[in-house]
Scaffold this motif. Sequence first.
Motif, PDB file in Angstrom:
ATOM      1  N   THR A  95       0.820  -1.135  -0.111  1.00 42.42           N
ATOM      2  CA  THR A  95      -0.009  -0.027  -0.034  1.00 42.42           C
ATOM      3  C   THR A  95       0.921   1.314  -0.020  1.00 42.42           C
ATOM      4  O   THR A  95       0.520   2.175  -0.667  1.00 42.42           O
ATOM      5  CB  THR A  95      -0.933   0.046   1.185  1.00 42.42           C
ATOM      6  OG1 THR A  95      -1.743  -1.002   1.200  1.00 42.42           O
ATOM      7  CG2 THR A  95      -1.844   1.270   1.354  1.00 42.42           C
ATOM      8  N   LYS A  96       1.873   1.129   0.775  1.00 40.54           N
ATOM      9  CA  LYS A  96       2.736   2.403   0.635  1.00 40.54           C
ATOM     10  C   LYS A  96       3.260   2.941  -0.509  1.00 40.54           C
ATOM     11  O   LYS A  96       3.435   4.240  -0.670  1.00 40.54           O
ATOM     12  CB  LYS A  96       4.083   2.112   1.792  1.00 40.54           C
ATOM     13  CG  LYS A  96       3.673   1.911   2.920  1.00 40.54           C
ATOM     14  CD  LYS A  96       5.010   1.483   4.109  1.00 40.54           C
ATOM     15  CE  LYS A  96       4.573   1.253   5.523  1.00 40.54           C
ATOM     16  NZ  LYS A  96       3.694   0.042   5.905  1.00 40.54           N
ATOM     17  N   ALA A  97       3.461   2.036  -1.393  1.00 48.20           N
ATOM     18  CA  ALA A  97       3.946   2.618  -2.896  1.00 48.20           C
ATOM     19  C   ALA A  97       2.936   3.651  -3.300  1.00 48.20           C
ATOM     20  O   ALA A  97       3.284   4.587  -4.032  1.00 48.20           O
ATOM     21  CB  ALA A  97       4.525   1.616  -3.720  1.00 48.20           C
ATOM     22  N   PHE A  98       1.566   3.061  -3.157  1.00 44.53           N
ATOM     23  CA  PHE A  98       0.664   4.019  -3.535  1.00 44.53           C
ATOM     24  C   PHE A  98       0.344   5.263  -3.211  1.00 44.53           C
ATOM     25  O   PHE A  98       0.311   6.325  -3.718  1.00 44.53           O
ATOM     26  CB  PHE A  98      -0.866   3.263  -3.662  1.00 44.53           C
ATOM     27  CG  PHE A  98      -0.959   2.070  -4.501  1.00 44.53           C
ATOM     28  CD1 PHE A  98      -1.710   2.065  -5.877  1.00 44.53           C
ATOM     29  CD2 PHE A  98      -0.418   0.756  -4.009  1.00 44.53           C
ATOM     30  CE1 PHE A  98      -2.128   0.755  -6.340  1.00 44.53           C
ATOM     31  CE2 PHE A  98      -0.697  -0.328  -4.815  1.00 44.53           C
ATOM     32  CZ  PHE A  98      -1.471  -0.277  -5.819  1.00 44.53           C
ATOM     33  N   VAL A  99       0.522   5.389  -1.860  1.00 43.11           N
ATOM     34  CA  VAL A  99       0.415   6.329  -1.037  1.00 43.11           C
ATOM     35  C   VAL A  99       1.607   7.286  -1.230  1.00 43.11           C
ATOM     36  O   VAL A  99       1.535   8.728  -1.350  1.00 43.11           O
ATOM     37  CB  VAL A  99       0.548   6.106   0.661  1.00 43.11           C
ATOM     38  CG1 VAL A  99       0.761   7.401   1.510  1.00 43.11           C
ATOM     39  CG2 VAL A  99      -0.910   5.252   0.761  1.00 43.11           C
ATOM     40  N   LEU A 123       9.495  10.741   6.569  1.00 43.17           N
ATOM     41  CA  LEU A 123       8.214   9.923   6.575  1.00 43.17           C
ATOM     42  C   LEU A 123       8.377   8.838   5.497  1.00 43.17           C
ATOM     43  O   LEU A 123       8.111   7.703   5.665  1.00 43.17           O
ATOM     44  CB  LEU A 123       6.830  10.696   6.696  1.00 43.17           C
ATOM     45  CG  LEU A 123       6.605  11.677   7.914  1.00 43.17           C
ATOM     46  CD1 LEU A 123       5.398  12.352   7.766  1.00 43.17           C
ATOM     47  CD2 LEU A 123       6.680  10.889   9.295  1.00 43.17           C
ATOM     48  N   LEU A 124       8.543   9.609   4.118  1.00 37.62           N
ATOM     49  CA  LEU A 124       8.736   8.514   3.146  1.00 37.62           C
ATOM     50  C   LEU A 124       9.649   7.550   3.093  1.00 37.62           C
ATOM     51  O   LEU A 124       9.368   6.521   2.701  1.00 37.62           O
ATOM     52  CB  LEU A 124       8.604   9.443   1.866  1.00 37.62           C
ATOM     53  CG  LEU A 124       7.561  10.243   1.476  1.00 37.62           C
ATOM     54  CD1 LEU A 124       7.855  11.389   0.386  1.00 37.62           C
ATOM     55  CD2 LEU A 124       6.626   9.385   0.796  1.00 37.62           C
ATOM     56  N   THR A 181       3.786   3.893  11.150  1.00 42.24           N
ATOM     57  CA  THR A 181       3.056   5.458  11.787  1.00 42.24           C
ATOM     58  C   THR A 181       3.430   6.290  10.847  1.00 42.24           C
ATOM     59  O   THR A 181       2.477   7.528  10.573  1.00 42.24           O
ATOM     60  CB  THR A 181       3.701   5.691  13.215  1.00 42.24           C
ATOM     61  OG1 THR A 181       3.304   4.291  14.027  1.00 42.24           O
ATOM     62  CG2 THR A 181       2.989   6.712  13.777  1.00 42.24           C
ATOM     63  N   GLY A 182       4.729   6.452  10.433  1.00 47.33           N
ATOM     64  CA  GLY A 182       4.888   7.596   9.460  1.00 47.33           C
ATOM     65  C   GLY A 182       4.151   7.664   8.101  1.00 47.33           C
ATOM     66  O   GLY A 182       3.788   8.749   7.855  1.00 47.33           O
ATOM     67  N   TYR A 183       3.604   6.422   7.768  1.00 48.02           N
ATOM     68  CA  TYR A 183       2.755   6.487   6.500  1.00 48.02           C
ATOM     69  C   TYR A 183       1.270   6.855   6.896  1.00 48.02           C
ATOM     70  O   TYR A 183       0.536   7.455   6.011  1.00 48.02           O
ATOM     71  CB  TYR A 183       2.802   5.115   5.807  1.00 48.02           C
ATOM     72  CG  TYR A 183       3.945   5.219   4.667  1.00 48.02           C
ATOM     73  CD1 TYR A 183       3.516   5.306   3.412  1.00 48.02           C
ATOM     74  CD2 TYR A 183       5.249   5.136   5.241  1.00 48.02           C
ATOM     75  CE1 TYR A 183       4.651   5.663   2.260  1.00 48.02           C
ATOM     76  CE2 TYR A 183       6.218   5.221   4.158  1.00 48.02           C
ATOM     77  CZ  TYR A 183       5.947   5.356   2.839  1.00 48.02           C
ATOM     78  OH  TYR A 183       6.718   5.645   1.939  1.00 48.02           O
ATOM     79  N   LEU A 184       0.999   6.546   8.244  1.00 50.33           N
ATOM     80  CA  LEU A 184      -0.329   7.103   8.658  1.00 50.33           C
ATOM     81  C   LEU A 184      -0.357   8.353   8.467  1.00 50.33           C
ATOM     82  O   LEU A 184      -1.423   9.106   8.238  1.00 50.33           O
ATOM     83  CB  LEU A 184      -0.622   6.557   9.921  1.00 50.33           C
ATOM     84  CG  LEU A 184      -0.782   4.954   9.983  1.00 50.33           C
ATOM     85  CD1 LEU A 184      -1.306   4.632  11.573  1.00 50.33           C
ATOM     86  CD2 LEU A 184      -1.836   4.480   9.092  1.00 50.33           C
ATOM     87  N   LEU A 185       0.750   9.199   9.013  1.00 54.58           N
ATOM     88  CA  LEU A 185       0.797  10.746   8.984  1.00 54.58           C
ATOM     89  C   LEU A 185       0.800  11.228   7.596  1.00 54.58           C
ATOM     90  O   LEU A 185       0.262  12.148   7.337  1.00 54.58           O
ATOM     91  CB  LEU A 185       2.158  11.074   9.729  1.00 54.58           C
ATOM     92  CG  LEU A 185       2.197  10.980  11.223  1.00 54.58           C
ATOM     93  CD1 LEU A 185       3.646  11.222  11.710  1.00 54.58           C
ATOM     94  CD2 LEU A 185       1.156  11.888  11.874  1.00 54.58           C
ATOM     95  N   LEU A 186       1.290  10.303   6.727  1.00 50.73           N
ATOM     96  CA  LEU A 186       1.343  10.813   5.152  1.00 50.73           C
ATOM     97  C   LEU A 186      -0.104  10.950   4.780  1.00 50.73           C
ATOM     98  O   LEU A 186      -0.615  11.781   3.927  1.00 50.73           O
ATOM     99  CB  LEU A 186       2.304   9.950   4.291  1.00 50.73           C
ATOM    100  CG  LEU A 186       3.955  10.189   4.639  1.00 50.73           C
ATOM    101  CD1 LEU A 186       4.648   9.084   3.987  1.00 50.73           C
ATOM    102  CD2 LEU A 186       4.098  11.504   3.913  1.00 50.73           C
ATOM    103  N   ILE A 202      -2.089  13.857   2.918  1.00 50.88           N
ATOM    104  CA  ILE A 202      -2.577  14.030   1.745  1.00 50.88           C
ATOM    105  C   ILE A 202      -4.175  14.536   1.826  1.00 50.88           C
ATOM    106  O   ILE A 202      -4.503  15.538   0.914  1.00 50.88           O
ATOM    107  CB  ILE A 202      -3.026  12.421   1.164  1.00 50.88           C
ATOM    108  CG1 ILE A 202      -1.341  12.163   0.600  1.00 50.88           C
ATOM    109  CG2 ILE A 202      -3.736  12.495  -0.167  1.00 50.88           C
ATOM    110  CD1 ILE A 202      -1.482  10.615   0.545  1.00 50.88           C
ATOM    111  N   GLU A 203      -4.781  14.333   2.959  1.00 52.78           N
ATOM    112  CA  GLU A 203      -6.069  14.701   3.096  1.00 52.78           C
ATOM    113  C   GLU A 203      -6.156  16.075   3.412  1.00 52.78           C
ATOM    114  O   GLU A 203      -7.036  16.978   2.933  1.00 52.78           O
ATOM    115  CB  GLU A 203      -6.840  13.792   4.079  1.00 52.78           C
ATOM    116  CG  GLU A 203      -7.193  12.338   3.757  1.00 52.78           C
ATOM    117  CD  GLU A 203      -8.016  11.475   4.608  1.00 52.78           C
ATOM    118  OE1 GLU A 203      -8.435  10.638   4.115  1.00 52.78           O
ATOM    119  OE2 GLU A 203      -8.173  11.846   6.039  1.00 52.78           O
TER     120      GLU A 203
END
Length: 373
Positions: free
Chosen positions: A83-87, A129-130, A185-190, A194-195
């Motif tokens: 999923t992280k690659a999409f985000v 984060l990325l 957690t870093g990707y939850l922040l990303l 985005i939102e």
Amino acid sequence: MHGTAKVVAGALAGVLLASASAAATGDPVRAAVADLVGAGGFPGAVAHVRNGETVSRFGAGYANPVTRELAGPHHRFRIASNTKAFVATVVLRLAGEGALSLDDTVERRLPGVVRGPGYEPDKITLRMLLNHTSGLHDPLDPHFFDPYLVRGNRAHVITPSEVIRRSLADRPSFAPGAGVQYSNTGYLLLGKVIEQVTRRDVREEIQRRLLDPLGLGRTYFPVWSPFLRGPHLHGYDMSTPAKDMTVFSPSYDWTAGAMVSTVDDLATFHRALLAGRLLAPAQQAELKRLVPHGEFGAYGAGVETLTLPCPGHPKTVWGSTGAGPGFFSVSMSTEDGSKQIVLALNVYDLAADVHGGRRVPKPPMPAVMAALC
């Protein structure tokens, strides 16, 4: 999910001890995948393998051992950290449009969200984060998954905000930019960034920017429902007898690992991404800007590299992996893009991950090497 980097490193180490039986007569990739099922410990496996423009798709074993439904490339599975690659791609596209900068801090984009002992949100950038250099870690509470694993409530919902709050209860792993450690957690922040930037649901952004243009009609992003739609693999743990982990709310994983896909859809996405068809050149350079994280690989933005011990000389491959309750997947391509494999397997032991035990019955890397070496 938790432990992806550790699983990959362990899998690569296991390659060095793997028997040569996987490369027996016939198609060596099919043989290696077949070695993973049955005696290999996985009930089923599904693969998408490309060599140039020649593509083969096949399954081995069972999507559901109880009903004896055979595994096939039409079956969906939880792609977890793939999923992280999409985000990351959405974040990079927003950077290319000037809607944000990778040098923006978390405090600028999400004021007041990162608060905890030792945290410096005004020094943590989106780039950190990325590429997992922020110092943020996942919740350290060993009872975090108890509602699912101990009390058996697979529909339990833990919101991303709650995950972030519980992650921040303990001090960071290191100062911003001073180390590297995989962080969901870093990707939850990303996802929240985005939102905040687009004023839209992150799922809408992924759908509009990636899924629709690429025709990824079997890929979707659940938020809290524990059930998988349509034909799908059933996922299992490693207990005796094995527990069916298919029904499991992805709420806690959100933009770190909640998406569901097929091997074909994931292959289409990664091929387009790594070939530079989704990002402008400057953002493609950021995607592939690497931070070493160990002997075998490095992190980019939502993707990673692994060094395979191929016969004759090591080979660097690009892509991502996913590990979560019941499912483990690998999506990797050669550096020149000429060869590719997406492999989905239906065992991953989350409880063992939490407690430092064995999470998959057999390393899957012999199949990856057979396809990419």
